[in-house]
Enzyme design. Structure first.
Site, short mmCIF file in Angstrom:
data_model
loop_
_atom_site.label_atom_id
_atom_site.label_comp_id
_atom_site.label_asym_id
_atom_site.label_seq_id
_atom_site.Cartn_x
_atom_site.Cartn_y
_atom_site.Cartn_z
CB CYS A 62 -0.90 -0.11 0.94
SG CYS A 62 -0.11 0.02 2.71
NE ARG A 63 0.81 8.49 1.08
CZ ARG A 63 1.62 9.06 2.10
NH1 ARG A 63 1.23 8.62 3.17
NH2 ARG A 63 1.84 10.35 2.08
#
Length: 104
Positions: A62-63
Site C-alpha cells: 500500500c502507501r
C-alpha cells in the site's frame, strides 16, 4: 506477520521469481503510481479473495504498509498463510529504489 523489504522485492522482480504482488491502495492512488501489482483496494479484499494466489508467495503493498498489514490480517483469517507485507509501501519504494516515481 511476515514482511519483505523493498530491496528484497526488487531482487525478486529482477530475478523473475514466481510470486504475486497485490496493491491494496485505492484506484486513484494506484493510477498515480504503481509498480505493476494487481490492484485490489482494501475495502474489496475479502470480496476478491479468489484473485489472491494460494500456491505461491503473495506480497501485499500500500502507501506505507498499514493498509497492507490490515489486508493480510483479514486474509489470514480466511486461511491464507503465504502473505508478506511490503515494509514502508510505495513510500519506501520511492525513497530507496525509484526516486522518480510519484508519491502523494
Amino acid at each position: 506477520m511476515k514482511e519483505i523489504s523493498v530491496q528484497e522485492l526488487k531482487e525478486k522482480l529482477n530475478a523473475g521469481e514466481d510470486f504475486q504482488l497485490i496493491d491494496v491502495r485505492e484506484d486513484f492512488e494506484y493510477e498515480t503510481s504503481n509498480i505493476g501489482g494487481l490492484s485490489i483496494p482494501l475495502g474489496g479484499i475479502l470480496i476478491e479473495t479468489d484473485k489472491v494466489e494460494k500456491n505461491k508467495p503473495v506480497v501485499v503493498m500500500c502507501r506505507s504498509g498499514k493498509r497492507s498489514a490490515a489486508a493480510i490480517m483479514q486474509l489470514e483469517q480466511q486461511g491464507f498463510t503465504n502473505l508478506f507485507n511490503l515494509k514502508g509501501g510505495i513510500l519506501a519504494w520511492q525513497a530507496e529504489i525509484d526516486p522518480t516515481i510519484n508519491v502523494y
